[in-house]
Design a protein around this motif. Sequence first.
Motif, PDB file in Angstrom:
ATOM      1  N   LEU A 245       0.833  -1.210   0.000  1.00 27.82           N
ATOM      2  CA  LEU A 245       0.000   0.000   0.000  1.00 27.82           C
ATOM      3  C   LEU A 245       0.864   1.255   0.000  1.00 27.82           C
ATOM      4  O   LEU A 245       0.524   2.255  -0.644  1.00 27.82           O
ATOM      5  N   THR A 246       1.947   1.224   0.736  1.00 28.98           N
ATOM      6  CA  THR A 246       2.860   2.366   0.731  1.00 28.98           C
ATOM      7  C   THR A 246       3.475   2.575  -0.639  1.00 28.98           C
ATOM      8  O   THR A 246       3.643   3.716  -1.104  1.00 28.98           O
ATOM      9  N   ASP A 247       3.785   1.488  -1.329  1.00 28.75           N
ATOM     10  CA  ASP A 247       4.331   1.576  -2.672  1.00 28.75           C
ATOM     11  C   ASP A 247       3.298   2.174  -3.624  1.00 28.75           C
ATOM     12  O   ASP A 247       3.629   2.982  -4.499  1.00 28.75           O
ATOM     13  N   ASN A 248       2.020   1.784  -3.474  1.00 29.64           N
ATOM     14  CA  ASN A 248       0.956   2.379  -4.293  1.00 29.64           C
ATOM     15  C   ASN A 248       0.870   3.885  -4.069  1.00 29.64           C
ATOM     16  O   ASN A 248       0.727   4.666  -5.020  1.00 29.64           O
ATOM     17  N   ALA A 249       0.938   4.293  -2.811  1.00 29.92           N
ATOM     18  CA  ALA A 249       0.842   5.717  -2.498  1.00 29.92           C
ATOM     19  C   ALA A 249       2.001   6.491  -3.130  1.00 29.92           C
ATOM     20  O   ALA A 249       1.816   7.609  -3.633  1.00 29.92           O
ATOM     21  N   SER A 250       3.189   5.893  -3.113  1.00 29.36           N
ATOM     22  CA  SER A 250       4.334   6.589  -3.708  1.00 29.36           C
ATOM     23  C   SER A 250       4.193   6.720  -5.217  1.00 29.36           C
ATOM     24  O   SER A 250       4.763   7.640  -5.823  1.00 29.36           O
ATOM     25  N   LYS A 251       3.439   5.814  -5.848  1.00 26.59           N
ATOM     26  CA  LYS A 251       3.217   5.884  -7.292  1.00 26.59           C
ATOM     27  C   LYS A 251       2.006   6.737  -7.645  1.00 26.59           C
ATOM     28  O   LYS A 251       1.703   6.914  -8.840  1.00 26.59           O
ATOM     29  N   GLY A 252       1.279   7.212  -6.645  1.00 28.82           N
ATOM     30  CA  GLY A 252       0.124   8.055  -6.902  1.00 28.82           C
ATOM     31  C   GLY A 252      -1.092   7.299  -7.368  1.00 28.82           C
ATOM     32  O   GLY A 252      -1.943   7.865  -8.076  1.00 28.82           O
ATOM     33  N   VAL A 253      -1.222   6.026  -6.984  1.00 32.94           N
ATOM     34  CA  VAL A 253      -2.373   5.215  -7.386  1.00 32.94           C
ATOM     35  C   VAL A 253      -3.023   4.612  -6.146  1.00 32.94           C
ATOM     36  O   VAL A 253      -2.417   4.570  -5.056  1.00 32.94           O
ATOM     37  N   VAL A 254      -4.252   4.137  -6.316  1.00 35.83           N
ATOM     38  CA  VAL A 254      -4.975   3.459  -5.249  1.00 35.83           C
ATOM     39  C   VAL A 254      -5.674   2.248  -5.846  1.00 35.83           C
ATOM     40  O   VAL A 254      -6.250   2.319  -6.936  1.00 35.83           O
ATOM     41  N   ASN A 255      -5.593   1.128  -5.156  1.00 35.03           N
ATOM     42  CA  ASN A 255      -6.207  -0.122  -5.618  1.00 35.03           C
ATOM     43  C   ASN A 255      -7.518  -0.342  -4.878  1.00 35.03           C
ATOM     44  O   ASN A 255      -7.562  -0.322  -3.643  1.00 35.03           O
ATOM     45  N   ARG A 256      -8.598  -0.514  -5.626  1.00 36.55           N
ATOM     46  CA  ARG A 256      -9.912  -0.719  -5.025  1.00 36.55           C
ATOM     47  C   ARG A 256     -10.453  -2.077  -5.440  1.00 36.55           C
ATOM     48  O   ARG A 256     -10.475  -2.405  -6.623  1.00 36.55           O
ATOM     49  N   VAL A 257     -10.864  -2.841  -4.430  1.00 33.40           N
ATOM     50  CA  VAL A 257     -11.415  -4.170  -4.640  1.00 33.40           C
ATOM     51  C   VAL A 257     -12.863  -4.163  -4.175  1.00 33.40           C
ATOM     52  O   VAL A 257     -13.175  -3.643  -3.091  1.00 33.40           O
ATOM     53  N   SER A 258     -13.748  -4.732  -4.976  1.00 33.98           N
ATOM     54  CA  SER A 258     -15.164  -4.746  -4.625  1.00 33.98           C
ATOM     55  C   SER A 258     -15.824  -6.025  -5.134  1.00 33.98           C
ATOM     56  O   SER A 258     -15.245  -6.759  -5.946  1.00 33.98           O
TER      57      SER A 258
END
Length: 332
Positions: A245-258
Amino acid sequence: MSLSRRGRVLAAVAAALLLTAGIAEARSGRGGSFGSRGTRTHSAPAPTNTAPTAAPIQRSTTPQAAPNAGPRAAQPNAAAAQRRPGFFGGGFGGALMGGLLGAGLFGLLSGSGLFGGMSGFGSFLGLLLQIGLIVLLVRFAIGWFRRRQEATAGGPQNYARQGGPAAGGRSGLSGLGLGGAAGAGAAAGSRPQAAASQPINIADADYAAFERLLYQTQDAYSREDFSALRRFATPEVASYFTEELTDNASKGVVNRVSDVNFLQGDLAEAWSEGNTEYATVAMKFSLRDTTFDRATNAVVDGDPSTPITVTEIWTFRRARGGEWLVSAIQQA
């Protein structure tokens, strides 16, 4: 298209591919195979209909045991060398013959002859006959006492292993079942894992807990709820989730699962190690897995309208009588 423009386009495509490759590991569990399964961490789970094979764990705080065949293989040879008899045999008989020969040589060197004051060839043969009888009697006595000691020391252990009174009054047939097999395996040292773990039963309430943890973990991961992830997973697995999750934040993206939907599952194995219990379950489920740009909310990876089907092997751990936690995730 000019060379400089083509170079800029290729650079942009390469950057996009690198970003997509990094994002493809964002969903909970998609980042490879990681975690710990106790003493079975680096052993393949038992195959199931849902997942006949599982990828080996790549990241774990449990070290892989080094092979120990070398030092153990040398021990039988050393023991055999210690038991190997000398020129006159082992034990007291060998010592007696060695002493007599030493005494004869001493007499020869001192000028008294090989056997001192003996006269005639008949006396020499008579002495050899007496020595031979003495050696035979001594070796017979030593062998008889040794066999008696071994029988006294080994009798009750073998009887208990076969299910005698020392094993709690079970019938002798128990030696042909699990008790006899476990005793033989422990004595041979061929499967230390079997001696360290015991199979356990998994109830319907446990299966419900596994399915619930699947939903809870994916939801907490999608919401980037670090506190919830620490409640649902072991500290090791929670640290891997936090890293992703920290790596996602550093890339400026967010992963959403539903829309997580459990489809089927099989228990691969369940066991205990001391006061800790483990259960490895192959699970097949569907979900919508999409990665968005944090600033613009534009879709970067995945299709928000199309669910995908995933098969993974999850291992759960708990202290006996406690709550299950996600302990490892492996790709099928």
